[in-house]
Design a protein around this motif. Structure first.
Motif, PDB file in Angstrom:
ATOM      1  N   GLU A  14       0.816  -1.214  -0.077  1.00 45.38           N
ATOM      2  CA  GLU A  14      -0.037  -0.029  -0.110  1.00 45.38           C
ATOM      3  C   GLU A  14       0.751   1.355   0.050  1.00 45.38           C
ATOM      4  O   GLU A  14       0.709   2.034  -0.605  1.00 45.38           O
ATOM      5  CB  GLU A  14      -1.071   0.027   1.170  1.00 45.38           C
ATOM      6  N   LEU A  15       1.884   1.193   0.687  1.00 49.46           N
ATOM      7  CA  LEU A  15       2.851   2.328   0.838  1.00 49.46           C
ATOM      8  C   LEU A  15       3.708   2.423  -0.599  1.00 49.46           C
ATOM      9  O   LEU A  15       3.578   3.485  -1.010  1.00 49.46           O
ATOM     10  CB  LEU A  15       4.016   2.230   1.769  1.00 49.46           C
ATOM     11  N   ALA A  16       3.977   1.341  -1.266  1.00 50.39           N
ATOM     12  CA  ALA A  16       4.629   1.542  -2.402  1.00 50.39           C
ATOM     13  C   ALA A  16       3.551   2.257  -3.589  1.00 50.39           C
ATOM     14  O   ALA A  16       3.851   2.789  -4.383  1.00 50.39           O
ATOM     15  CB  ALA A  16       4.818   0.068  -3.296  1.00 50.39           C
ATOM     16  N   ARG A  17       2.122   1.833  -3.417  1.00 46.40           N
ATOM     17  CA  ARG A  17       1.089   2.598  -4.416  1.00 46.40           C
ATOM     18  C   ARG A  17       1.157   3.944  -3.915  1.00 46.40           C
ATOM     19  O   ARG A  17       0.959   4.472  -5.101  1.00 46.40           O
ATOM     20  CB  ARG A  17      -0.159   1.669  -3.983  1.00 46.40           C
ATOM     21  N   LYS A  18       1.215   4.361  -2.971  1.00 45.64           N
ATOM     22  CA  LYS A  18       1.193   5.895  -2.774  1.00 45.64           C
ATOM     23  C   LYS A  18       2.499   6.415  -3.096  1.00 45.64           C
ATOM     24  O   LYS A  18       2.461   7.512  -3.573  1.00 45.64           O
ATOM     25  CB  LYS A  18       0.925   6.149  -1.020  1.00 45.64           C
ATOM     26  N   LEU A  19       3.727   5.814  -3.012  1.00 44.89           N
ATOM     27  CA  LEU A  19       5.039   6.355  -3.660  1.00 44.89           C
ATOM     28  C   LEU A  19       4.762   6.514  -5.194  1.00 44.89           C
ATOM     29  O   LEU A  19       5.276   7.468  -5.636  1.00 44.89           O
ATOM     30  CB  LEU A  19       6.040   5.455  -3.095  1.00 44.89           C
ATOM     31  N   PHE A  20       4.205   5.453  -5.540  1.00 44.38           N
ATOM     32  CA  PHE A  20       4.071   5.839  -7.120  1.00 44.38           C
ATOM     33  C   PHE A  20       3.138   6.697  -7.426  1.00 44.38           C
ATOM     34  O   PHE A  20       3.317   7.504  -8.750  1.00 44.38           O
ATOM     35  CB  PHE A  20       3.259   4.165  -7.575  1.00 44.38           C
ATOM     36  N   LEU A  21       1.869   6.960  -6.817  1.00 40.32           N
ATOM     37  CA  LEU A  21       0.985   8.097  -7.142  1.00 40.32           C
ATOM     38  C   LEU A  21       1.786   9.484  -6.913  1.00 40.32           C
ATOM     39  O   LEU A  21       1.334  10.510  -7.589  1.00 40.32           O
ATOM     40  CB  LEU A  21      -0.370   7.740  -6.251  1.00 40.32           C
ATOM     41  N   ILE A  27      -1.794  13.018 -10.937  1.00 45.36           N
ATOM     42  CA  ILE A  27      -2.416  13.114  -9.674  1.00 45.36           C
ATOM     43  C   ILE A  27      -2.269  14.747  -9.179  1.00 45.36           C
ATOM     44  O   ILE A  27      -1.162  15.116  -9.250  1.00 45.36           O
ATOM     45  CB  ILE A  27      -1.709  12.495  -8.421  1.00 45.36           C
ATOM     46  N   PRO A  28      -3.270  15.280  -8.860  1.00 43.35           N
ATOM     47  CA  PRO A  28      -3.214  16.860  -8.558  1.00 43.35           C
ATOM     48  C   PRO A  28      -2.407  17.011  -7.099  1.00 43.35           C
ATOM     49  O   PRO A  28      -2.013  16.183  -6.420  1.00 43.35           O
ATOM     50  CB  PRO A  28      -4.655  17.254  -8.328  1.00 43.35           C
ATOM     51  N   ASP A  29      -1.808  18.240  -7.274  1.00 41.47           N
ATOM     52  CA  ASP A  29      -0.862  18.515  -6.191  1.00 41.47           C
ATOM     53  C   ASP A  29      -1.484  18.452  -4.850  1.00 41.47           C
ATOM     54  O   ASP A  29      -0.817  18.268  -3.762  1.00 41.47           O
ATOM     55  CB  ASP A  29      -0.313  20.120  -6.421  1.00 41.47           C
ATOM     56  N   ILE A  30      -2.895  18.912  -4.770  1.00 39.27           N
ATOM     57  CA  ILE A  30      -3.566  18.951  -3.505  1.00 39.27           C
ATOM     58  C   ILE A  30      -3.685  17.515  -2.916  1.00 39.27           C
ATOM     59  O   ILE A  30      -3.612  17.288  -1.697  1.00 39.27           O
ATOM     60  CB  ILE A  30      -4.729  19.469  -3.627  1.00 39.27           C
ATOM     61  N   GLU A  31      -3.785  16.340  -3.958  1.00 38.36           N
ATOM     62  CA  GLU A  31      -3.723  15.128  -3.384  1.00 38.36           C
ATOM     63  C   GLU A  31      -2.445  14.675  -2.952  1.00 38.36           C
ATOM     64  O   GLU A  31      -2.366  13.915  -2.011  1.00 38.36           O
ATOM     65  CB  GLU A  31      -4.439  14.194  -4.611  1.00 38.36           C
ATOM     66  N   LYS A  32      -1.419  15.267  -3.554  1.00 38.93           N
ATOM     67  CA  LYS A  32      -0.010  14.749  -3.231  1.00 38.93           C
ATOM     68  C   LYS A  32       0.440  15.168  -1.894  1.00 38.93           C
ATOM     69  O   LYS A  32       1.024  14.693  -1.145  1.00 38.93           O
ATOM     70  CB  LYS A  32       0.938  15.257  -4.296  1.00 38.93           C
ATOM     71  N   VAL A  33      -0.188  16.147  -1.514  1.00 37.49           N
ATOM     72  CA  VAL A  33      -0.083  16.694  -0.047  1.00 37.49           C
ATOM     73  C   VAL A  33      -0.393  15.801   0.919  1.00 37.49           C
ATOM     74  O   VAL A  33       0.482  15.453   1.789  1.00 37.49           O
ATOM     75  CB  VAL A  33      -0.733  18.080   0.343  1.00 37.49           C
ATOM     76  N   GLU A  37       1.932  13.127   3.462  1.00 34.75           N
ATOM     77  CA  GLU A  37       1.911  12.717   4.951  1.00 34.75           C
ATOM     78  C   GLU A  37       1.533  11.379   5.226  1.00 34.75           C
ATOM     79  O   GLU A  37       2.283  11.127   6.265  1.00 34.75           O
ATOM     80  CB  GLU A  37       0.538  13.678   5.329  1.00 34.75           C
ATOM     81  N   ASP A  38       1.037  10.589   4.361  1.00 32.86           N
ATOM     82  CA  ASP A  38       0.887   9.356   4.606  1.00 32.86           C
ATOM     83  C   ASP A  38       2.131   8.476   4.704  1.00 32.86           C
ATOM     84  O   ASP A  38       2.431   7.646   5.273  1.00 32.86           O
ATOM     85  CB  ASP A  38      -0.305   8.553   3.770  1.00 32.86           C
ATOM     86  N   VAL A  39       2.821   9.056   3.738  1.00 32.89           N
ATOM     87  CA  VAL A  39       4.387   8.252   3.379  1.00 32.89           C
ATOM     88  C   VAL A  39       5.271   8.586   4.430  1.00 32.89           C
ATOM     89  O   VAL A  39       5.703   7.793   5.185  1.00 32.89           O
ATOM     90  CB  VAL A  39       5.079   8.675   2.072  1.00 32.89           C
ATOM     91  N   ILE A  40       5.242   9.670   5.076  1.00 33.10           N
ATOM     92  CA  ILE A  40       6.162  10.395   6.088  1.00 33.10           C
ATOM     93  C   ILE A  40       5.496   9.707   7.521  1.00 33.10           C
ATOM     94  O   ILE A  40       6.380   9.190   8.208  1.00 33.10           O
ATOM     95  CB  ILE A  40       6.278  11.981   6.223  1.00 33.10           C
ATOM     96  N   ALA A  41       4.258   9.478   7.556  1.00 30.86           N
ATOM     97  CA  ALA A  41       3.594   8.908   8.721  1.00 30.86           C
ATOM     98  C   ALA A  41       4.211   7.563   8.638  1.00 30.86           C
ATOM     99  O   ALA A  41       4.346   6.809  10.025  1.00 30.86           O
ATOM    100  CB  ALA A  41       2.069   8.892   8.983  1.00 30.86           C
TER     101      ALA A  41
END
Length: 387
Positions: A14-21, A27-33, A37-41
């Motif tokens: 799931e983390l790998a998926r978020k890193l890919f996104l 992906i809009p910048d607002i979603e990347k924010v 946060e999810d990746v750093i958490a």
């Protein structure tokens, strides 16, 4: 029960998926924010010091040096404790306890995202492992690590290793799980036909929730099958499959994509296809093959339409698909030039004429060619023997 199983999905994937996104330009910048946060958490929670530093360099994030130092200190302390447990097990306990202590250290390295340290520790653990089932579990740990990093060479080697282990024994549950792992590898390396075959073999016995949910599995099964199976097999194994029918409506546009294709409702199909493209584009395994997959789907659907006609007007075909004649002309010209469609365009009359290859004649020509090749080889061999 279903929810409990799906909760077992490997958090690393799931983390790998978020890193890919985070790397996806769509992906809009607002979603990347939120993704950041999810990746750093996740890094903070599991003390992923090495990967965290790498991600900061990759994405241009400011490194929190206090957090990094804290994570490294916790890693050093945990490694010290694990080494003490291993030493204690080696001195005072049996082989089984030693293996468990070694495995605990390998799992810790997996948790903190250290690939090389994990592979080294899994190798040490394997040397202390006797049971085939336990060896297989180590292979599955390695495969999930390889999928996190998308290391296709490591995946391929461990799939072959797992198959050789099964020759020594192994249960059906692990064999079925391996099919899904191999199917995912095949899909990620553009072998869609093999992927579809493996996914469909596992569809009634799917338990590989550590890789993805059952809905995602059905999505992969459908998108690989539609460009790989003939109509009879597609109807039997996918369209009418109860395992597919139970969840396909939960996946946006997938039902229309599949059923409109099979029922030759091309305008509906193209609409669903256009809506499904985003899911394909934003899937970390399918994204590298996005353009290829889009071409293959269009080629298959055009070929299916033309199968019913000796000749058909461009206007009629354009209306059937809900596209313009100029778009269709550009599309078909490219496929015809590449030899992907057996037809020709009469631009003056605005007509498409199919010229299906004669299977019997093709077999005859092939037999003649192979026969000539064989005779030439025999003649060369006879000259050598005469000498």
């Amino acid at each position: 029960m279903e929810a409990d199983k799906e909760a077992c999905q490997d958090p690393r994937l799931e983390l790998a998926r978020k890193l890919f996104l985070l790397s996806a330009p769509e992906i809009p910048d607002i979603e990347k924010v939120q993704l950041k946060e999810d990746v750093i958490a996740a890094a903070r929670e599991d003390d992923m010091a090495g990967p965290y530093e790498g991600w900061c360099h990759k994405f241009g994030w400011e490194i929190d040096h206090a957090l990094l130092a804290k994570m490294r200190a916790k890693i050093d302390e945990e490694v010290r404790k694990l080494d003490e447990k291993i030493a204690d097990a080696e001195e005072n306990l049996g082989e089984s306890e030693v293996r468990d202590a070694l495995l605990a250290k390998a799992l810790f390295f997996i948790r903190i995202g250290e690939k090389e340290l994990t592979l080294e520790q899994l190798k040490i653990t394997e040397a202390k492992t006797v049971a085939v089932g336990h060896k297989m579990d180590l292979v599955f740990h390695t495969l999930r690590l390889a999928f996190f990093f998308l290391d296709c060479d490591l995946i391929s080697k461990n799939i072959e290793k797992a198959k050789s282990l099964f020759e020594e024994g192994g249960d059906w549950e692990r064999k079925n799980r391996l099919k899904v792992y191999e199917g995912l590898y095949c899909m990620a390396t553009r072998n869609f036909k093999k992927a579809a075959e493996l996914f469909l073999d596992s569809i009634s016995t799917f338990t590989t929730y550590e890789l993805f949910s059952y809905e995602t599995f059905v999505f992969y099964s459908v998108v690989t099958s539609i460009i790989s199976l003939d109509r009879v097999a597609l109807k039997q194994k996918v369209v009418d499959a109860p395992e597919v029918l139970t969840v396909i409506e939960k996946i946006p546009h997938l039902s229309d994509f599949l059923n409109a294709f099979y029922n030759c409702q091309y305008k509906t199909f193209f609409f669903a296809f256009s809506r499904l493209t985003e899911q394909v584009r934003l899937d970390r395994y399918l994204a590298p093959h996005f353009r290829y997959y889009m071409r293959e789907v269009r080629k298959v659907v055009y070929a299916q339409f033309l199968e019913s006609y000796k000749s058909v007007t461009m206007d009629a075909m354009a209306k059937a698909f809900g596209v313009s004649i100029s778009f269709l002309d550009t599309e078909l010209s490219r496929f015809i030039a590449e030899g992907k469609l057996n037809c020709k365009i009469d631009k003056v009359a605005g007509v498409l004429e199919t010229n299906r290859p004669d299977a019997k004649n093709a077999l005859y020509q092939s037999t003649i060619k192979q026969g000539d090749f064989l005779l030439n080889r025999i003649q060369k061999l006879s000259r050598v023997i005469d000498i």
